[in-house]
Each structure stands twice: as structure tokens, then as C-alpha cells.
Write a protein that holds these residues in place. Structure first.
Motif, PDB file in Angstrom:
ATOM      1  N   ARG A   1       2.080   4.395  -9.619  1.00 13.67           N
ATOM      2  CA  ARG A   1       1.898   2.992  -9.986  1.00 13.67           C
ATOM      3  C   ARG A   1       3.275   2.380 -10.202  1.00 13.67           C
ATOM      4  O   ARG A   1       4.217   3.064 -10.615  1.00 13.67           O
ATOM      5  CB  ARG A   1       1.063   2.846 -11.251  1.00 13.67           C
ATOM      6  CG  ARG A   1       1.686   3.447 -12.494  1.00 13.67           C
ATOM      7  CD  ARG A   1       1.218   2.735 -13.743  1.00 13.67           C
ATOM      8  NE  ARG A   1       1.757   1.371 -13.806  1.00 13.67           N
ATOM      9  CZ  ARG A   1       1.212   0.395 -14.524  1.00 13.67           C
ATOM     10  NH1 ARG A   1       0.102   0.625 -15.225  1.00 13.67           N
ATOM     11  NH2 ARG A   1       1.771  -0.795 -14.561  1.00 13.67           N
TER      12      ARG A   1
ATOM     13  N   ASP B   1      -6.599   5.637 -15.547  1.00 12.08           N
ATOM     14  CA  ASP B   1      -6.838   4.214 -15.266  1.00 12.08           C
ATOM     15  C   ASP B   1      -5.542   3.438 -15.084  1.00 12.08           C
ATOM     16  O   ASP B   1      -5.549   2.322 -14.579  1.00 12.08           O
ATOM     17  CB  ASP B   1      -7.658   3.587 -16.393  1.00 12.08           C
ATOM     18  CG  ASP B   1      -9.092   4.085 -16.410  1.00 12.08           C
ATOM     19  OD1 ASP B   1      -9.740   3.975 -17.462  1.00 12.08           O
ATOM     20  OD2 ASP B   1      -9.551   4.582 -15.364  1.00 12.08           O
ATOM     21  N   ASP B   2      -4.418   4.010 -15.497  1.00 16.81           N
ATOM     22  CA  ASP B   2      -3.120   3.340 -15.332  1.00 16.81           C
ATOM     23  C   ASP B   2      -2.646   3.345 -13.886  1.00 16.81           C
ATOM     24  O   ASP B   2      -1.783   2.564 -13.511  1.00 16.81           O
ATOM     25  CB  ASP B   2      -2.050   4.038 -16.176  1.00 16.81           C
ATOM     26  CG  ASP B   2      -2.248   3.845 -17.674  1.00 16.81           C
ATOM     27  OD1 ASP B   2      -1.851   4.743 -18.441  1.00 16.81           O
ATOM     28  OD2 ASP B   2      -2.799   2.800 -18.065  1.00 16.81           O
ATOM     29  N   TYR B   3      -3.171   4.282 -13.094  1.00 16.24           N
ATOM     30  CA  TYR B   3      -2.630   4.527 -11.759  1.00 16.24           C
ATOM     31  C   TYR B   3      -3.461   3.880 -10.669  1.00 16.24           C
ATOM     32  O   TYR B   3      -4.689   3.952 -10.673  1.00 16.24           O
ATOM     33  CB  TYR B   3      -2.500   6.032 -11.506  1.00 16.24           C
ATOM     34  CG  TYR B   3      -1.362   6.608 -12.308  1.00 16.24           C
ATOM     35  CD1 TYR B   3      -1.556   7.048 -13.619  1.00 16.24           C
ATOM     36  CD2 TYR B   3      -0.075   6.666 -11.774  1.00 16.24           C
ATOM     37  CE1 TYR B   3      -0.496   7.536 -14.371  1.00 16.24           C
ATOM     38  CE2 TYR B   3       0.979   7.165 -12.519  1.00 16.24           C
ATOM     39  CZ  TYR B   3       0.761   7.589 -13.813  1.00 16.24           C
ATOM     40  OH  TYR B   3       1.812   8.061 -14.552  1.00 16.24           O
ATOM     41  N   ARG B   4      -2.751   3.265  -9.718  1.00 16.87           N
ATOM     42  CA  ARG B   4      -3.409   2.526  -8.645  1.00 16.87           C
ATOM     43  C   ARG B   4      -3.574   3.357  -7.382  1.00 16.87           C
ATOM     44  O   ARG B   4      -4.545   3.214  -6.654  1.00 16.87           O
ATOM     45  CB  ARG B   4      -2.592   1.279  -8.324  1.00 16.87           C
ATOM     46  CG  ARG B   4      -3.168   0.436  -7.207  1.00 16.87           C
ATOM     47  CD  ARG B   4      -2.371  -0.847  -7.020  1.00 16.87           C
ATOM     48  NE  ARG B   4      -2.955  -1.671  -5.967  1.00 16.87           N
ATOM     49  CZ  ARG B   4      -2.438  -2.821  -5.555  1.00 16.87           C
ATOM     50  NH1 ARG B   4      -1.332  -3.282  -6.128  1.00 16.87           N
ATOM     51  NH2 ARG B   4      -3.015  -3.500  -4.599  1.00 16.87           N
ATOM     52  N   TYR B   5      -2.607   4.247  -7.125  1.00 13.22           N
ATOM     53  CA  TYR B   5      -2.608   4.970  -5.849  1.00 13.22           C
ATOM     54  C   TYR B   5      -2.793   6.470  -6.107  1.00 13.22           C
ATOM     55  O   TYR B   5      -2.189   7.035  -7.028  1.00 13.22           O
ATOM     56  CB  TYR B   5      -1.292   4.743  -5.100  1.00 13.22           C
ATOM     57  CG  TYR B   5      -1.008   3.296  -4.830  1.00 13.22           C
ATOM     58  CD1 TYR B   5      -0.066   2.599  -5.572  1.00 13.22           C
ATOM     59  CD2 TYR B   5      -1.701   2.607  -3.839  1.00 13.22           C
ATOM     60  CE1 TYR B   5       0.191   1.270  -5.333  1.00 13.22           C
ATOM     61  CE2 TYR B   5      -1.453   1.273  -3.596  1.00 13.22           C
ATOM     62  CZ  TYR B   5      -0.505   0.609  -4.348  1.00 13.22           C
ATOM     63  OH  TYR B   5      -0.264  -0.709  -4.110  1.00 13.22           O
ATOM     64  N   TRP B   6      -3.617   7.087  -5.263  1.00 15.32           N
ATOM     65  CA  TRP B   6      -3.952   8.494  -5.429  1.00 15.32           C
ATOM     66  C   TRP B   6      -3.881   9.218  -4.095  1.00 15.32           C
ATOM     67  O   TRP B   6      -4.205   8.656  -3.051  1.00 15.32           O
ATOM     68  CB  TRP B   6      -5.369   8.633  -5.983  1.00 15.32           C
ATOM     69  CG  TRP B   6      -5.506   8.132  -7.374  1.00 15.32           C
ATOM     70  CD1 TRP B   6      -5.717   6.829  -7.768  1.00 15.32           C
ATOM     71  CD2 TRP B   6      -5.406   8.887  -8.576  1.00 15.32           C
ATOM     72  NE1 TRP B   6      -5.766   6.746  -9.133  1.00 15.32           N
ATOM     73  CE2 TRP B   6      -5.583   8.004  -9.653  1.00 15.32           C
ATOM     74  CE3 TRP B   6      -5.190  10.242  -8.844  1.00 15.32           C
ATOM     75  CZ2 TRP B   6      -5.544   8.424 -10.981  1.00 15.32           C
ATOM     76  CZ3 TRP B   6      -5.159  10.667 -10.158  1.00 15.32           C
ATOM     77  CH2 TRP B   6      -5.332   9.764 -11.211  1.00 15.32           C
TER      78      TRP B   6
ATOM     79  N   GLN C   1       0.837  -1.189   0.000  1.00 11.32           N
ATOM     80  CA  GLN C   1       0.000   0.000   0.000  1.00 11.32           C
ATOM     81  C   GLN C   1       0.885   1.257   0.000  1.00 11.32           C
ATOM     82  O   GLN C   1       1.860   1.329   0.737  1.00 11.32           O
ATOM     83  CB  GLN C   1      -0.904   0.010   1.239  1.00 11.32           C
ATOM     84  CG  GLN C   1      -1.962   1.102   1.233  1.00 11.32           C
ATOM     85  CD  GLN C   1      -3.082   0.826   0.249  1.00 11.32           C
ATOM     86  OE1 GLN C   1      -3.188  -0.291  -0.265  1.00 11.32           O
ATOM     87  NE2 GLN C   1      -3.894   1.819  -0.024  1.00 11.32           N
TER      88      GLN C   1
ATOM     89  N   TYR D   1       8.207   3.186  -8.613  1.00 11.52           N
ATOM     90  CA  TYR D   1       6.929   3.760  -9.021  1.00 11.52           C
ATOM     91  C   TYR D   1       7.078   4.884 -10.040  1.00 11.52           C
ATOM     92  O   TYR D   1       7.877   5.808  -9.857  1.00 11.52           O
ATOM     93  CB  TYR D   1       6.183   4.293  -7.798  1.00 11.52           C
ATOM     94  CG  TYR D   1       5.707   3.195  -6.899  1.00 11.52           C
ATOM     95  CD1 TYR D   1       6.544   2.673  -5.906  1.00 11.52           C
ATOM     96  CD2 TYR D   1       4.447   2.635  -7.057  1.00 11.52           C
ATOM     97  CE1 TYR D   1       6.119   1.632  -5.101  1.00 11.52           C
ATOM     98  CE2 TYR D   1       4.023   1.601  -6.252  1.00 11.52           C
ATOM     99  CZ  TYR D   1       4.863   1.101  -5.280  1.00 11.52           C
ATOM    100  OH  TYR D   1       4.444   0.075  -4.483  1.00 11.52           O
TER     101      TYR D   1
ATOM    102  N   TYR E   1       3.219   6.727 -18.028  1.00 10.33           N
ATOM    103  CA  TYR E   1       1.798   6.418 -18.040  1.00 10.33           C
ATOM    104  C   TYR E   1       1.020   7.721 -17.958  1.00 10.33           C
ATOM    105  O   TYR E   1       1.314   8.565 -17.111  1.00 10.33           O
ATOM    106  CB  TYR E   1       1.432   5.517 -16.864  1.00 10.33           C
ATOM    107  CG  TYR E   1       2.255   4.257 -16.794  1.00 10.33           C
ATOM    108  CD1 TYR E   1       3.405   4.190 -16.023  1.00 10.33           C
ATOM    109  CD2 TYR E   1       1.876   3.118 -17.517  1.00 10.33           C
ATOM    110  CE1 TYR E   1       4.163   3.037 -15.955  1.00 10.33           C
ATOM    111  CE2 TYR E   1       2.637   1.968 -17.452  1.00 10.33           C
ATOM    112  CZ  TYR E   1       3.776   1.935 -16.676  1.00 10.33           C
ATOM    113  OH  TYR E   1       4.526   0.787 -16.633  1.00 10.33           O
TER     114      TYR E   1
END
Length: 124
Positions: A99, A109-114, A1, A32, A105
Motif C-alpha cells: 500500500r 484492511d490497510d493493504y490495497r494490493y495482494w 495498479q 509503498y 501498517y
């Protein structure tokens, strides 16, 4: 995480500058790819700039080319967005995103963490 915390937003006048920072909690931060996005009321979230793991490659959306600079310091787990010559169209909530991956990128939608976002308001 991975947790991301943005800072540096505020209220400025046309032509002024701001520097946004995004601090990441990831112990393996150099893995990342990072990016800054922004969203204005009633508009979709759009990429502003993105940067690869080492910082060697960057992408900028056309409207900020020549004015904004994205950079990162992997020793501090931090990515920056230097914003110069700000104008009212730059007013938005700015988000940091991360990500794992070795490419540039540019899609949300490419990125997991915000992060939670930091508000930038440019007054005329």
C-alpha cells in the motif's frame, strides 16, 4: 495498479529455513509500505511482518520475532522474508501485500494490493 508475485515457498523440515521473495510491478515502488501475511486453513489471515518505504522500520508478530527477517531492495522492486528455524506452526499460505504510505501498517484492511500467495509447509 501494482502486481505482486511471490516465490520461494516449499516443503521443509522442522528447523530448516526458507527465503520468500515478492516482486512488485510498481514503477514507484519506494512509495509503498510492504508486508507479509499468512493464512492457514480455518484461520484468519494474520500479519507476519511489515516494513516501511525505506526499510528503516519493521514490525514482527510475536511468534516470529528472532526467527524471521523482513527486508526490501528498492532497486529491485522486491521485498523478502527470511524464515529461520521453521516449525509446523509456520505452515501456511504466505501473501505479500502493498500500500502507498509512510507508516508501518499491520492490518490486512490497510493493504490495497495482494499477491496470489506461496505455500510454506513445515513437516515434523
Amino acid at each position: 495498479q501494482v502486481q505482486l508475485v511471490e516465490s520461494g515457498g516449499g516443503l521443509v523440515r522442522v528447523g530448516e529455513f526458507l527465503r520468500l521473495s515478492c516482486a512488485a510491478s510498481a514503477r514507484d515502488f519506494p512509495r509503498y509500505a510492504m508486508a507479509w501475511f499468512r493464512q492457514s486453513p480455518g484461520k484468519e489471515r494474520q500479519v507476519v511482518a511489515s516494513i516501511t518505504q525505506t526499510g528503516g522500520d519493521q514490525y514482527y508478530t510475536d511468534s516470529v520475532k528472532g526467527r524471521f527477517i523482513i527486508s526490501r531492495d528498492n532497486t529491485k522492486n522486491t521485498v523478502y522474508l527470511q524464515m529461520n528455524r521453521l516449525n509446523p506452526e509456520d505452515t501456511a499460505l504466505y501473501y505479500c501485500a502493498a500500500r502507498a504510505g509512510s507508516y508501518l501498517y499491520t492490518d490486512a484492511d490497510d493493504y490495497r494490493y495482494w499477491g496470489q500467495g506461496t505455500q510454506v509447509t513445515v513437516s515434523s
